[in-house]
Write a protein that holds these residues in place. Structure first.
Motif, short mmCIF file in Angstrom:
data_model
loop_
_atom_site.label_atom_id
_atom_site.label_comp_id
_atom_site.label_asym_id
_atom_site.label_seq_id
_atom_site.Cartn_x
_atom_site.Cartn_y
_atom_site.Cartn_z
N SER A 109 2.22 32.36 -25.13
CA SER A 109 2.63 32.52 -26.47
C SER A 109 1.97 33.72 -27.19
N GLU A 110 2.53 34.25 -28.43
CA GLU A 110 2.00 35.36 -29.14
C GLU A 110 0.73 34.87 -29.72
N GLY A 111 0.36 33.84 -29.80
CA GLY A 111 -0.97 33.43 -30.52
C GLY A 111 -0.51 32.66 -31.96
N SER A 112 -1.27 32.28 -32.45
CA SER A 112 -0.88 31.93 -33.94
C SER A 112 -0.70 32.98 -35.04
N ARG A 165 0.93 -1.12 -0.02
CA ARG A 165 -0.03 -0.11 0.06
C ARG A 165 1.05 1.18 0.08
N ARG A 166 1.79 1.34 0.95
CA ARG A 166 2.86 2.64 0.96
C ARG A 166 3.66 2.49 -0.48
N MET A 167 3.92 1.76 -1.17
CA MET A 167 4.58 1.56 -2.43
C MET A 167 3.59 2.39 -3.40
N MET A 168 2.32 1.76 -3.49
CA MET A 168 1.28 2.20 -4.36
C MET A 168 1.00 3.69 -4.11
N LEU A 169 1.01 4.11 -2.94
CA LEU A 169 0.83 5.51 -2.60
C LEU A 169 1.75 6.39 -3.05
N ILE A 170 3.13 5.92 -2.95
CA ILE A 170 4.21 6.72 -3.38
C ILE A 170 4.17 6.66 -5.01
N ALA A 171 3.83 5.64 -5.73
CA ALA A 171 3.79 5.69 -7.28
C ALA A 171 2.60 6.55 -7.61
N GLY A 172 1.56 6.48 -6.78
CA GLY A 172 0.31 7.41 -7.47
C GLY A 172 0.54 8.86 -7.20
N LEU A 173 1.34 9.25 -5.96
CA LEU A 173 1.61 10.67 -5.95
C LEU A 173 2.67 11.22 -6.91
N THR A 174 3.47 10.36 -7.23
CA THR A 174 4.68 10.43 -8.33
C THR A 174 3.91 10.84 -9.58
N THR A 175 2.99 9.90 -9.92
CA THR A 175 2.46 9.98 -11.15
C THR A 175 1.53 11.35 -11.12
N ALA A 176 0.93 11.67 -10.20
CA ALA A 176 -0.14 12.94 -9.96
C ALA A 176 0.84 14.14 -9.96
N LEU A 177 1.77 14.10 -9.45
CA LEU A 177 2.98 15.17 -9.49
C LEU A 177 3.50 15.57 -10.94
N GLY A 178 3.76 14.31 -11.82
CA GLY A 178 4.27 14.58 -12.87
C GLY A 178 2.88 15.16 -13.88
N ILE A 179 1.88 14.49 -13.69
CA ILE A 179 0.95 14.94 -14.65
C ILE A 179 0.58 16.63 -14.27
N GLY A 180 0.72 16.68 -12.93
CA GLY A 180 0.43 18.15 -12.56
C GLY A 180 1.62 19.12 -13.36
N ALA A 181 2.91 18.74 -13.40
CA ALA A 181 3.73 19.42 -13.80
C ALA A 181 3.43 19.75 -15.27
N LEU A 182 3.14 18.61 -16.20
CA LEU A 182 2.87 18.72 -17.46
C LEU A 182 1.82 19.79 -17.80
N LEU A 183 0.77 19.44 -16.74
CA LEU A 183 -0.26 20.66 -17.19
C LEU A 183 0.18 22.16 -16.92
N VAL A 184 0.88 22.36 -16.07
CA VAL A 184 1.65 23.60 -15.57
C VAL A 184 2.33 24.08 -16.87
N VAL A 185 3.32 23.46 -17.42
CA VAL A 185 3.79 23.63 -18.52
C VAL A 185 3.10 24.18 -19.83
N ILE A 186 2.12 23.04 -19.96
CA ILE A 186 0.93 23.28 -21.21
C ILE A 186 0.46 24.71 -20.98
N GLY A 187 -0.33 25.05 -19.93
CA GLY A 187 -0.67 26.04 -19.52
C GLY A 187 0.11 27.27 -19.73
N TYR A 188 1.39 27.45 -19.25
CA TYR A 188 2.30 28.55 -19.51
C TYR A 188 2.59 28.89 -20.63
N ARG A 189 2.74 27.93 -21.69
CA ARG A 189 2.88 28.07 -23.05
C ARG A 189 1.51 28.53 -23.86
#
Length: 111
Positions: free
Chosen positions: A50-53, A22-46
Motif C-alpha cells: 500500500s502507499e500508506g495512509s 484422528r485422520r479427519m481431525m488432522l485434515i481439518a486442522g491442516l485445512t484451518t492452518a492453511l486458511g489462516i496462513g493464506a489470510l496472513l499472507v494477503v494482509i501482509g501483502y496489502r
C-alpha cells in the motif's frame, strides 16, 4: 418391556474408528492452518504494497492580482490549473500528493 442391550463393540472396530477420527481431525486442522496462513499472507501483502495512509494538507496558493481560474484537471499525479492573468493564459501544475508547485507555462502573443 425390557430394552435391548447393545453389545460392546469389539476392540478392533473401536481402534479403526478412532484412527478414522484422528485422520479427519488432522485434515481439518491442516485445512484451518492453511486458511489462516493464506489470510496472513494477503494482509501482509496489502500492508507492504500500500502507499500508506493519505496525508491531508492545507495549502494556500497565491495567484497574481486579477487572475481567474478557468479550469482544473488531474493528470496522473499532477493537479493542473488553467489561469487567465490579465488576458493572458497561464497553466500551473502542482504535485497532487504534496500540493507543491511543479511547473508554470505562460502563453504570450507574438508582437
Amino acid at each position: 418391556m425390557t430394552e435391548p442391550v447393545a453389545p460392546d463393540p469389539n476392540p478392533e472396530a473401536t481402534a479403526a474408528m478412532m484412527a478414522k477420527v484422528r485422520r479427519m481431525m488432522l485434515i481439518a486442522g491442516l485445512t484451518t492452518a492453511l486458511g489462516i496462513g493464506a489470510l496472513l499472507v494477503v494482509i501482509g501483502y496489502r500492508l507492504f504494497k500500500s502507499e500508506g495512509s493519505v496525508v491531508t494538507t492545507a495549502t494556500t496558493a497565491t495567484l497574481p492580482k486579477g487572475a481567474r481560474i478557468l479550469s482544473t484537471a488531474v493528470a496522473g499525479d499532477r493537479l493542473v490549473l488553467t489561469l487567465d492573468v490579465g488576458g493572458a493564459t497561464e497553466i500551473r501544475t502542482f504535485d497532487a500528493k504534496t500540493l507543491k508547485p511543479t511547473g508554470t507555462l505562460k502563453f504570450a502573443q507574438e508582437p
